[in-house]
Design a protein around this motif. Structure first.
Motif, PDB file in Angstrom:
ATOM      1  N   PHE A  89      -5.099 -12.261 -20.971  1.00 39.26           N
ATOM      2  CA  PHE A  89      -5.404 -10.832 -21.015  1.00 39.26           C
ATOM      3  C   PHE A  89      -4.128 -10.025 -21.227  1.00 39.26           C
ATOM      4  O   PHE A  89      -4.104  -9.064 -22.003  1.00 39.26           O
ATOM      5  N   PHE A  90      -3.066 -10.432 -20.554  1.00 39.68           N
ATOM      6  CA  PHE A  90      -1.786  -9.734 -20.691  1.00 39.68           C
ATOM      7  C   PHE A  90      -1.221  -9.905 -22.101  1.00 39.68           C
ATOM      8  O   PHE A  90      -0.761  -8.942 -22.725  1.00 39.68           O
ATOM      9  N   ILE A  91      -1.255 -11.141 -22.610  1.00 38.82           N
ATOM     10  CA  ILE A  91      -0.699 -11.407 -23.935  1.00 38.82           C
ATOM     11  C   ILE A  91      -1.495 -10.689 -25.024  1.00 38.82           C
ATOM     12  O   ILE A  91      -0.927 -10.062 -25.927  1.00 38.82           O
ATOM     13  N   ALA A  92      -2.840 -10.765 -24.931  1.00 43.40           N
ATOM     14  CA  ALA A  92      -3.684 -10.110 -25.931  1.00 43.40           C
ATOM     15  C   ALA A  92      -3.469  -8.598 -25.918  1.00 43.40           C
ATOM     16  O   ALA A  92      -3.355  -7.958 -26.972  1.00 43.40           O
ATOM     17  N   GLY A  93      -3.408  -8.007 -24.724  1.00 39.74           N
ATOM     18  CA  GLY A  93      -3.190  -6.572 -24.625  1.00 39.74           C
ATOM     19  C   GLY A  93      -1.814  -6.161 -25.115  1.00 39.74           C
ATOM     20  O   GLY A  93      -1.662  -5.097 -25.729  1.00 39.74           O
ATOM     21  N   THR A  94      -0.825  -6.992 -24.858  1.00 40.95           N
ATOM     22  CA  THR A  94       0.532  -6.692 -25.327  1.00 40.95           C
ATOM     23  C   THR A  94       0.586  -6.631 -26.842  1.00 40.95           C
ATOM     24  O   THR A  94       1.180  -5.719 -27.426  1.00 40.95           O
ATOM     25  N   PHE A  95      -0.070  -7.600 -27.495  1.00 41.66           N
ATOM     26  CA  PHE A  95      -0.100  -7.593 -28.961  1.00 41.66           C
ATOM     27  C   PHE A  95      -0.919  -6.409 -29.480  1.00 41.66           C
ATOM     28  O   PHE A  95      -0.541  -5.762 -30.462  1.00 41.66           O
ATOM     29  N   LEU A  96      -2.034  -6.106 -28.804  1.00 41.12           N
ATOM     30  CA  LEU A  96      -2.945  -5.073 -29.295  1.00 41.12           C
ATOM     31  C   LEU A  96      -2.392  -3.673 -29.102  1.00 41.12           C
ATOM     32  O   LEU A  96      -2.622  -2.778 -29.926  1.00 41.12           O
ATOM     33  N   PHE A  97      -1.631  -3.450 -28.022  1.00 40.21           N
ATOM     34  CA  PHE A  97      -1.200  -2.094 -27.689  1.00 40.21           C
ATOM     35  C   PHE A  97       0.307  -1.866 -27.809  1.00 40.21           C
ATOM     36  O   PHE A  97       0.739  -0.720 -27.915  1.00 40.21           O
ATOM     37  N   LEU A  98       1.123  -2.928 -27.786  1.00 45.85           N
ATOM     38  CA  LEU A  98       2.569  -2.740 -27.793  1.00 45.85           C
ATOM     39  C   LEU A  98       3.296  -3.423 -28.946  1.00 45.85           C
ATOM     40  O   LEU A  98       4.443  -3.086 -29.213  1.00 45.85           O
ATOM     41  N   VAL A  99       2.668  -4.375 -29.606  1.00 49.51           N
ATOM     42  CA  VAL A  99       3.336  -5.094 -30.689  1.00 49.51           C
ATOM     43  C   VAL A  99       2.813  -4.665 -32.054  1.00 49.51           C
ATOM     44  O   VAL A  99       3.594  -4.338 -32.955  1.00 49.51           O
ATOM     45  N   ILE A 100       1.494  -4.639 -32.219  1.00 48.97           N
ATOM     46  CA  ILE A 100       0.901  -4.287 -33.512  1.00 48.97           C
ATOM     47  C   ILE A 100       1.003  -2.790 -33.824  1.00 48.97           C
ATOM     48  O   ILE A 100       1.376  -2.429 -34.954  1.00 48.97           O
ATOM     49  N   PRO A 101       0.698  -1.872 -32.879  1.00 45.37           N
ATOM     50  CA  PRO A 101       0.794  -0.431 -33.210  1.00 45.37           C
ATOM     51  C   PRO A 101       2.165   0.004 -33.717  1.00 45.37           C
ATOM     52  O   PRO A 101       2.216   0.797 -34.674  1.00 45.37           O
ATOM     53  N   PRO A 102       3.282  -0.457 -33.143  1.00 44.27           N
ATOM     54  CA  PRO A 102       4.577  -0.054 -33.721  1.00 44.27           C
ATOM     55  C   PRO A 102       4.745  -0.443 -35.185  1.00 44.27           C
ATOM     56  O   PRO A 102       5.433   0.263 -35.940  1.00 44.27           O
ATOM     57  N   LEU A 103       4.117  -1.555 -35.600  1.00 40.15           N
ATOM     58  CA  LEU A 103       4.162  -1.926 -37.017  1.00 40.15           C
ATOM     59  C   LEU A 103       3.479  -0.865 -37.870  1.00 40.15           C
ATOM     60  O   LEU A 103       3.985  -0.475 -38.933  1.00 40.15           O
ATOM     61  N   LEU A 104       2.322  -0.380 -37.391  1.00 37.85           N
ATOM     62  CA  LEU A 104       1.603   0.662 -38.117  1.00 37.85           C
ATOM     63  C   LEU A 104       2.389   1.970 -38.132  1.00 37.85           C
ATOM     64  O   LEU A 104       2.515   2.628 -39.183  1.00 37.85           O
TER      65      LEU A 104
END
Length: 228
Positions: free
Chosen positions: A114-129
């Motif tokens: 849950f932590f890893i998925a949320g980190t990618f969804l909210f903190l890793v992928i959005p900065p790319l966008l």
């Protein structure tokens, strides 16, 4: 001729009201639906970038009442959303309890996923966008994401404010939705971390657990226990 000292003030005032100082065109309204939705999201989440604010008395009065009612409702929404996540995790646990022999091991794996998925969804992928749309570096995009989800909200980086770019109409609305669900995920992570720390303390210091159970125990049960 206008005094030189007043020129910057005029430029700032014009830009705030949607006028592009670099040409004869005008920027999209600061208060279109997308910008207004984004502003509303930053109010109820207490981020408050400061780049957009009501300038009329009626708008300021409404903003006060909106924040007064919206912030508690938003906290209640976060609480209910956290309960919903917990319920679904509990159902997943019941469905997989026969596969995983140890319940604590499953809980640790589920919390990690849950932590890893949320980190990618909210903190890793959005900065790319954000980096792609705004022209920022990835570090600047990640900085904006962290400052936003931590509700610090300096306002030095805000999405959708570059007058030289043309944004998709719902771009800032999507950013507002990302803020709301990102904060809900972060709040649940904090709750899970607090529960883990509490469990560790209970295992390390059993006296603390007994003391907390005694504090939460109704007075009638305390009297019955003392008689025994």
């Amino acid at each position: 001729m206008m005094p030189a000292c007043t020129v910057p003030k005029v430029i700032l005032y014009a830009k705030k009201n949607g006028v592009n100082p670099s040409g004869n065109s005008t920027n999209p309204s600061n208060w279109d639906f997308s910008s207004s939705f984004f502003f509303a999201s930053t109010v109820i989440t207490t981020i408050g970038y400061g780049n957009l604010s009501p300038s009329t008395v009626s708008g300021q009065v409404f903003c006060v009442f909106y924040a007064f009612c919206g912030i508690p409702l938003n906290l209640a929404f976060f609480k209910q959303l956290g309960k919903c996540f917990t319920i679904h995790l509990g159902r997943l646990e019941k469905g997989l309890v026969s596969v995983v022999p140890h319940k604590q091991a499953f809980e640790a794996v589920a919390a990690s996923l849950f932590f890893i998925a949320g980190t990618f969804l909210f903190l890793v992928i959005p900065p790319l966008l954000f980096s792609y749309v705004e022209g920022w570096t990835y570090g600047e995009g990640f900085y904006f994401a962290f400052i936003t989800l931590s509700t610090i909200g300096f306002g030095d980086y805000v999405v959708g404010t570059n007058p030289g770019k043309t944004y998709i109409y719902l771009y800032r609305s999507v950013a507002g939705i990302w803020i709301i669900f990102g904060l809900a995920w972060l709040a649940l992570i904090f709750n899970m971390a607090a529960s883990i720390m509490e469990h560790v303390l209970d295992q390390t210091y059993p006296s603390l657990r007994k003391q907390r159970e005694a504090e939460n125990m109704p007075s009638s049960e305390i009297e019955a226990t003392s008689k025994i």
